[in-house]
Design a protein around this motif. Structure first.
Motif, PDB file in Angstrom:
ATOM      1  N   THR A   1       0.826  -1.197   0.000  1.00 41.20           N
ATOM      2  CA  THR A   1       0.000   0.000   0.000  1.00 41.20           C
ATOM      3  C   THR A   1       0.863   1.250   0.000  1.00 41.20           C
ATOM      4  O   THR A   1       1.850   1.332   0.730  1.00 41.20           O
ATOM      5  N   MET A   2       0.464   2.196  -0.829  1.00 40.95           N
ATOM      6  CA  MET A   2       1.182   3.458  -0.897  1.00 40.95           C
ATOM      7  C   MET A   2       0.201   4.618  -0.793  1.00 40.95           C
ATOM      8  O   MET A   2      -0.989   4.476  -1.096  1.00 40.95           O
ATOM      9  N   TYR A   3       0.723   5.755  -0.349  1.00 42.60           N
ATOM     10  CA  TYR A   3      -0.121   6.912  -0.036  1.00 42.60           C
ATOM     11  C   TYR A   3       0.531   8.205  -0.528  1.00 42.60           C
ATOM     12  O   TYR A   3       1.749   8.294  -0.646  1.00 42.60           O
ATOM     13  N   TRP A   4      -0.319   9.191  -0.715  1.00 44.19           N
ATOM     14  CA  TRP A   4       0.147  10.575  -0.824  1.00 44.19           C
ATOM     15  C   TRP A   4      -0.549  11.393   0.255  1.00 44.19           C
ATOM     16  O   TRP A   4      -1.783  11.348   0.390  1.00 44.19           O
ATOM     17  N   TYR A   5       0.279  12.123   1.016  1.00 39.90           N
ATOM     18  CA  TYR A   5      -0.222  13.061   2.021  1.00 39.90           C
ATOM     19  C   TYR A   5       0.240  14.464   1.634  1.00 39.90           C
ATOM     20  O   TYR A   5       1.305  14.643   1.052  1.00 39.90           O
ATOM     21  N   LYS A   6      -0.574  15.447   2.013  1.00 37.55           N
ATOM     22  CA  LYS A   6      -0.218  16.844   1.770  1.00 37.55           C
ATOM     23  C   LYS A   6      -0.077  17.562   3.110  1.00 37.55           C
ATOM     24  O   LYS A   6      -0.943  17.400   3.983  1.00 37.55           O
ATOM     25  N   GLN A   7       1.013  18.311   3.246  1.00 38.59           N
ATOM     26  CA  GLN A   7       1.198  19.124   4.443  1.00 38.59           C
ATOM     27  C   GLN A   7       1.167  20.588   4.037  1.00 38.59           C
ATOM     28  O   GLN A   7       2.038  21.061   3.310  1.00 38.59           O
ATOM     29  N   ASP A   8       0.168  21.304   4.521  1.00 43.16           N
ATOM     30  CA  ASP A   8       0.013  22.694   4.112  1.00 43.16           C
ATOM     31  C   ASP A   8       0.928  23.624   4.913  1.00 43.16           C
ATOM     32  O   ASP A   8       1.732  23.176   5.728  1.00 43.16           O
ATOM     33  N   SER A   9       0.765  24.911   4.658  1.00 38.71           N
ATOM     34  CA  SER A   9       1.660  25.897   5.289  1.00 38.71           C
ATOM     35  C   SER A   9       1.508  25.929   6.799  1.00 38.71           C
ATOM     36  O   SER A   9       2.410  26.353   7.512  1.00 38.71           O
ATOM     37  N   LYS A  10       0.370  25.482   7.301  1.00 41.48           N
ATOM     38  CA  LYS A  10       0.158  25.419   8.749  1.00 41.48           C
ATOM     39  C   LYS A  10       0.614  24.076   9.312  1.00 41.48           C
ATOM     40  O   LYS A  10       0.368  23.759  10.469  1.00 41.48           O
ATOM     41  N   LYS A  11       1.262  23.295   8.470  1.00 42.31           N
ATOM     42  CA  LYS A  11       1.852  22.012   8.852  1.00 42.31           C
ATOM     43  C   LYS A  11       0.802  20.934   9.140  1.00 42.31           C
ATOM     44  O   LYS A  11       1.118  19.941   9.776  1.00 42.31           O
ATOM     45  N   PHE A  12      -0.406  21.160   8.684  1.00 39.65           N
ATOM     46  CA  PHE A  12      -1.436  20.147   8.879  1.00 39.65           C
ATOM     47  C   PHE A  12      -1.318  19.078   7.796  1.00 39.65           C
ATOM     48  O   PHE A  12      -1.302  19.393   6.608  1.00 39.65           O
TER      49      PHE A  12
ATOM     50  N   LYS B   1      -2.653  15.818   5.728  1.00 39.72           N
ATOM     51  CA  LYS B   1      -3.916  15.198   5.382  1.00 39.72           C
ATOM     52  C   LYS B   1      -3.714  14.230   4.220  1.00 39.72           C
ATOM     53  O   LYS B   1      -2.969  14.515   3.285  1.00 39.72           O
ATOM     54  N   ILE B   2      -4.391  13.105   4.287  1.00 42.51           N
ATOM     55  CA  ILE B   2      -4.242  12.113   3.224  1.00 42.51           C
ATOM     56  C   ILE B   2      -4.921  12.610   1.955  1.00 42.51           C
ATOM     57  O   ILE B   2      -5.950  13.286   1.995  1.00 42.51           O
ATOM     58  N   MET B   3      -4.307  12.283   0.823  1.00 39.55           N
ATOM     59  CA  MET B   3      -4.903  12.596  -0.470  1.00 39.55           C
ATOM     60  C   MET B   3      -5.382  11.311  -1.151  1.00 39.55           C
ATOM     61  O   MET B   3      -6.519  11.196  -1.574  1.00 39.55           O
ATOM     62  N   PHE B   4      -4.469  10.375  -1.297  1.00 39.07           N
ATOM     63  CA  PHE B   4      -4.774   9.140  -2.023  1.00 39.07           C
ATOM     64  C   PHE B   4      -4.116   7.960  -1.327  1.00 39.07           C
ATOM     65  O   PHE B   4      -3.109   8.092  -0.646  1.00 39.07           O
ATOM     66  N   SER B   5      -4.702   6.787  -1.577  1.00 39.55           N
ATOM     67  CA  SER B   5      -4.071   5.552  -1.159  1.00 39.55           C
ATOM     68  C   SER B   5      -4.298   4.501  -2.234  1.00 39.55           C
ATOM     69  O   SER B   5      -5.403   4.378  -2.773  1.00 39.55           O
ATOM     70  N   TYR B   6      -3.250   3.753  -2.524  1.00 36.61           N
ATOM     71  CA  TYR B   6      -3.325   2.665  -3.482  1.00 36.61           C
ATOM     72  C   TYR B   6      -2.928   1.371  -2.788  1.00 36.61           C
ATOM     73  O   TYR B   6      -1.948   1.333  -2.039  1.00 36.61           O
ATOM     74  N   ASN B   7      -3.659   0.315  -3.058  1.00 39.14           N
ATOM     75  CA  ASN B   7      -3.333  -0.996  -2.542  1.00 39.14           C
ATOM     76  C   ASN B   7      -3.170  -1.936  -3.734  1.00 39.14           C
ATOM     77  O   ASN B   7      -4.118  -2.167  -4.486  1.00 39.14           O
ATOM     78  N   ASN B   8      -1.953  -2.458  -3.903  1.00 38.77           N
ATOM     79  CA  ASN B   8      -1.677  -3.310  -5.064  1.00 38.77           C
ATOM     80  C   ASN B   8      -2.148  -2.676  -6.369  1.00 38.77           C
ATOM     81  O   ASN B   8      -2.866  -3.292  -7.163  1.00 38.77           O
ATOM     82  N   LYS B   9      -1.779  -1.467  -6.567  1.00 39.83           N
ATOM     83  CA  LYS B   9      -2.062  -0.672  -7.775  1.00 39.83           C
ATOM     84  C   LYS B   9      -3.516  -0.249  -7.910  1.00 39.83           C
ATOM     85  O   LYS B   9      -3.897   0.372  -8.895  1.00 39.83           O
ATOM     86  N   GLU B  10      -4.337  -0.554  -6.919  1.00 45.85           N
ATOM     87  CA  GLU B  10      -5.745  -0.192  -7.005  1.00 45.85           C
ATOM     88  C   GLU B  10      -6.039   0.986  -6.089  1.00 45.85           C
ATOM     89  O   GLU B  10      -5.643   0.972  -4.904  1.00 45.85           O
ATOM     90  N   LEU B  11      -6.746   1.976  -6.591  1.00 45.92           N
ATOM     91  CA  LEU B  11      -7.091   3.152  -5.801  1.00 45.92           C
ATOM     92  C   LEU B  11      -8.057   2.761  -4.695  1.00 45.92           C
ATOM     93  O   LEU B  11      -9.128   2.212  -4.950  1.00 45.92           O
ATOM     94  N   ILE B  12      -7.680   3.055  -3.441  1.00 43.93           N
ATOM     95  CA  ILE B  12      -8.508   2.696  -2.296  1.00 43.93           C
ATOM     96  C   ILE B  12      -9.124   3.939  -1.662  1.00 43.93           C
ATOM     97  O   ILE B  12     -10.288   3.955  -1.309  1.00 43.93           O
ATOM     98  N   ILE B  13      -8.295   4.941  -1.463  1.00 51.45           N
ATOM     99  CA  ILE B  13      -8.761   6.178  -0.841  1.00 51.45           C
ATOM    100  C   ILE B  13      -8.538   7.319  -1.820  1.00 51.45           C
ATOM    101  O   ILE B  13      -7.455   7.463  -2.377  1.00 51.45           O
TER     102      ILE B  13
END
Lengths: 119, 113
Positions: free
Chosen positions: B31-42, B44-56
């Protein structure tokens, strides 16, 4: 939805002293995981310690330990013998496991506590 | 060897451009993910893939398109960049159902001017 609250935006501690960072969370789940991540000025996210909710024993990792109070939904991080390299943002994070075998884990982060270690 | 590696680490680009951030993990995770950290350092998850399939797929503008050519790679392509896209983007991975610790890459600092 889960929420994670870190009520201390900033803290400071004298080198070699002990500091405790607080974290509370809100969930209706019974099975979950909790983490503390450290983010130094380089911005890298480094795992500090993790705790499984089903374990009553508090996790420890060298100078880092947690006080996990499941009923109170509290998960504080204690740093002993603070070192200058501990200066960083510390994020508390909650994770619930996926409901299906093909799901994936998702972290919910608190807003962070900026810790400064003073020489 | 770096477990989760992202490139580029720093990226400065003009509004309206299209850019990609690449991510690779050598941990054998599912499983792989992309998270974004904004200027306020918060963070948040953007996407998640499990075995090449989009999960989140959180509420992210469709200008953001993840691509997973195989389970060791998850790239993030961003079209028509806007000033508000400036952030640090973190790639991460986990073992999936049999493992439950998420390991992060070093982050990619994107600045849109």
């Amino acid at each position: 939805a889960q929420t994670v609250t870190q009520s201390q935006p900033e803290m400071s501690v004298q080198e070699a002293e002990t500091v405790t960072l607080s974290c509370t969370y809100d969930t209706s789940e019974s099975n979950y995981y909790l983490f503390w991540y450290k983010q130094p000025p380089s911005r890298q996210m480094i795992l500090v310690i993790r705790q499984e909710a089903y374990k009553q024993q508090n996790a420890t990792e060298n100078r880092f330990s947690v006080n996990f109070q499941k009923a109170a939904k509290s998960f504080s991080l204690k740093i002993s013998d603070s070192q200058l390299g501990d200066t960083a943002m510390y994020f508390c994070a909650f994770m619930k496991p996926p409901y299906s075998g093909a799901g994936s884990y998702q972290l919910t982060f608190g807003k962070g506590t900026k810790l400064s270690v003073i020489p | 060897d770096t477990a989760v590696s992202q490139t580029p680490k720093y990226l400065v680009t003009q509004m309206g451009n299209d850019k990609s951030i690449k991510c690779e993990q050598n941990l054998g995770h599912d499983t792989m993910y992309w998270y974004k950290q904004d200027s306020k350092k918060f963070l948040k998850i953007m996407f998640s893939y499990n075995n090449k399939e989009l999960i989140i797929n959180e509420t992210v503008p469709n200008r953001f398109s993840p691509k997973s050519p195989d389970k060791a790679h998850l790239n993030l392509h961003i079209n028509s960049l806007e000033l508000g896209d400036s952030a640090v983007y973190f790639c991460a991975s986990s073992r999936g159902p049999s493992g439950n610790t998420i390991y992060f890459g070093e982050g990619s600092w994107l600045t849109v001017v």
